[in-house]
Scaffold this motif. Sequence first.
Motif, PDB file in Angstrom:
ATOM      1  N   VAL A 360       0.855  -1.185   0.000  1.00 33.59           N
ATOM      2  CA  VAL A 360       0.000   0.000   0.000  1.00 33.59           C
ATOM      3  C   VAL A 360       0.890   1.233   0.000  1.00 33.59           C
ATOM      4  O   VAL A 360       1.680   1.443   0.921  1.00 33.59           O
ATOM      5  CB  VAL A 360      -0.944   0.009   1.216  1.00 33.59           C
ATOM      6  CG1 VAL A 360      -1.801   1.271   1.207  1.00 33.59           C
ATOM      7  CG2 VAL A 360      -1.831  -1.234   1.229  1.00 33.59           C
ATOM      8  N   THR A 361       0.780   2.057  -1.056  1.00 32.00           N
ATOM      9  CA  THR A 361       1.670   3.226  -1.201  1.00 32.00           C
ATOM     10  C   THR A 361       0.971   4.557  -0.948  1.00 32.00           C
ATOM     11  O   THR A 361       1.629   5.589  -0.841  1.00 32.00           O
ATOM     12  CB  THR A 361       2.274   3.245  -2.611  1.00 32.00           C
ATOM     13  OG1 THR A 361       1.220   3.292  -3.580  1.00 32.00           O
ATOM     14  CG2 THR A 361       3.120   2.000  -2.853  1.00 32.00           C
ATOM     15  N   GLY A 362      -0.342   4.568  -0.866  1.00 29.20           N
ATOM     16  CA  GLY A 362      -1.027   5.834  -0.631  1.00 29.20           C
ATOM     17  C   GLY A 362      -2.481   5.625  -0.277  1.00 29.20           C
ATOM     18  O   GLY A 362      -3.075   4.585  -0.582  1.00 29.20           O
ATOM     19  N   GLU A 363      -3.055   6.617   0.396  1.00 32.19           N
ATOM     20  CA  GLU A 363      -4.461   6.557   0.776  1.00 32.19           C
ATOM     21  C   GLU A 363      -5.034   7.965   0.857  1.00 32.19           C
ATOM     22  O   GLU A 363      -4.312   8.936   1.142  1.00 32.19           O
ATOM     23  CB  GLU A 363      -4.632   5.830   2.113  1.00 32.19           C
ATOM     24  CG  GLU A 363      -3.921   6.493   3.267  1.00 32.19           C
ATOM     25  CD  GLU A 363      -3.999   5.678   4.551  1.00 32.19           C
ATOM     26  OE1 GLU A 363      -4.325   6.276   5.589  1.00 32.19           O
ATOM     27  OE2 GLU A 363      -3.737   4.458   4.498  1.00 32.19           O
ATOM     28  N   LYS A 364      -6.324   8.074   0.584  1.00 34.82           N
ATOM     29  CA  LYS A 364      -6.980   9.376   0.595  1.00 34.82           C
ATOM     30  C   LYS A 364      -8.459   9.180   0.894  1.00 34.82           C
ATOM     31  O   LYS A 364      -9.091   8.276   0.355  1.00 34.82           O
ATOM     32  CB  LYS A 364      -6.809  10.077  -0.760  1.00 34.82           C
ATOM     33  CG  LYS A 364      -7.422  11.473  -0.803  1.00 34.82           C
ATOM     34  CD  LYS A 364      -7.211  12.105  -2.169  1.00 34.82           C
ATOM     35  CE  LYS A 364      -7.832  13.498  -2.219  1.00 34.82           C
ATOM     36  NZ  LYS A 364      -7.666  14.133  -3.553  1.00 34.82           N
ATOM     37  N   ILE A 365      -9.005  10.016   1.776  1.00 35.41           N
ATOM     38  CA  ILE A 365     -10.424   9.940   2.112  1.00 35.41           C
ATOM     39  C   ILE A 365     -11.222  10.664   1.026  1.00 35.41           C
ATOM     40  O   ILE A 365     -11.042  11.868   0.797  1.00 35.41           O
ATOM     41  CB  ILE A 365     -10.703  10.559   3.489  1.00 35.41           C
ATOM     42  CG1 ILE A 365      -9.959   9.795   4.584  1.00 35.41           C
ATOM     43  CG2 ILE A 365     -12.202  10.568   3.775  1.00 35.41           C
ATOM     44  CD1 ILE A 365     -10.130  10.393   5.963  1.00 35.41           C
TER      45      ILE A 365
END
Length: 397
Positions: A360-365
């Motif tokens: 997992v390299t990134g996350e955003k709501i």
Amino acid sequence: MKNQWITFFTGKVLVKVEGQGIERFINEMTRSKIAVWQVKRMGEQTFTFYLSLNDLHNFRRAVRKFGCRVTFLRGQGSPFLWKRALKNSGFLLGGISFFVMILLLSNMVWGISIKGASPQTQYEIEKQLQEMGIKKGKFQFSIPDVESIQRELSNRMNNITWVGVELKGTTYHFQVVEKNEPETAEEIGARNLVAEQKAVIKEVFVEEGMPMVEVNDHVQKGQLLVSGLIGKEDQEKKEAVSAKGVIRGEVWYITKVELPLETDFEVFSGDEKVKHYISFGKFRLPIWGWGKIDYKKSIDEQDEHKLKFLKWELPLTYTEKTVREKEDVTRKYSRKEAVITAKELARNNLKAELPEDAEVTGEKILHEQIENGKVRLNVHFKVIEDIAVGQPIIQGD
């Protein structure tokens, strides 16, 4: 005739009375409510009879009124047996100690037998049993039952298909069936590698076949990544091989999660009390852990073991009762805490479904909402994973 059991526990005395007027003396004892039984005439002026030990004091006071000679022949019953036992206390303590020693030794583990396992597997099983507290010299009633041992050992050992556990006397017998996994070479026919899902290519490693994409290319689901047909471009008939390689791409996931802002649940406080009993039928004799347990909420766990004497199973049961205190807890989140916890929950849910080598390299709501006491999130994740899957090459393609 007095009840034999009562007189055995209270004690009785065989008395011989000699002299004149014995009949009047016996009548006087009857009027004084001094019970006598098994009265026998031994001569013209001699009688013998049994007298309760509790009436001995009144008997002596009554006999002073008559000119009779009294001889106490012998005492019978538990008070006299106990007195004799105290005189021979060494033998009594020795007998009790011997019985207790045999009882304890009969309820210990003196052997562990493992059959059907290779030397390596047997070593691993013995190591696991040591960690579970199953070893020689341990008391059987401090060890879980055979069903629990079998279940726990099966969960710990991945290289066994089945394990049977049986307790015979003071020895645990383990019958093992190992997994038979013959190594067979995987035969893969001619195939291409295609994209399992939409992605942006990040890494290309081809072991066999012809690469059809490069880094930073956008690919769609089902698009050809590595061709299994190799040869020169002007060659009409190309060689079909099994394409092999790793094509890692950036994939996008949207995970939806909701979390209550306030939750009621029960937890263990960490306080517990242990009681030990010896049971005979419905009768329970506490041997350790006295006192009243005043927990408002609690859960009881009981572990029962039959006691044995040598090879015989006694009608006695050793019971260990553990009472654990429970308490009600209300967990409350602020909006910020709920969002952070929900994001973590969404990340863990996603990782549970991804391959082990995925990253997992990134996350955003994308969407955040609080409604009906719950926080609802839509979280966008960027994941790098191997997107290549095999697709057989059909003759004529």
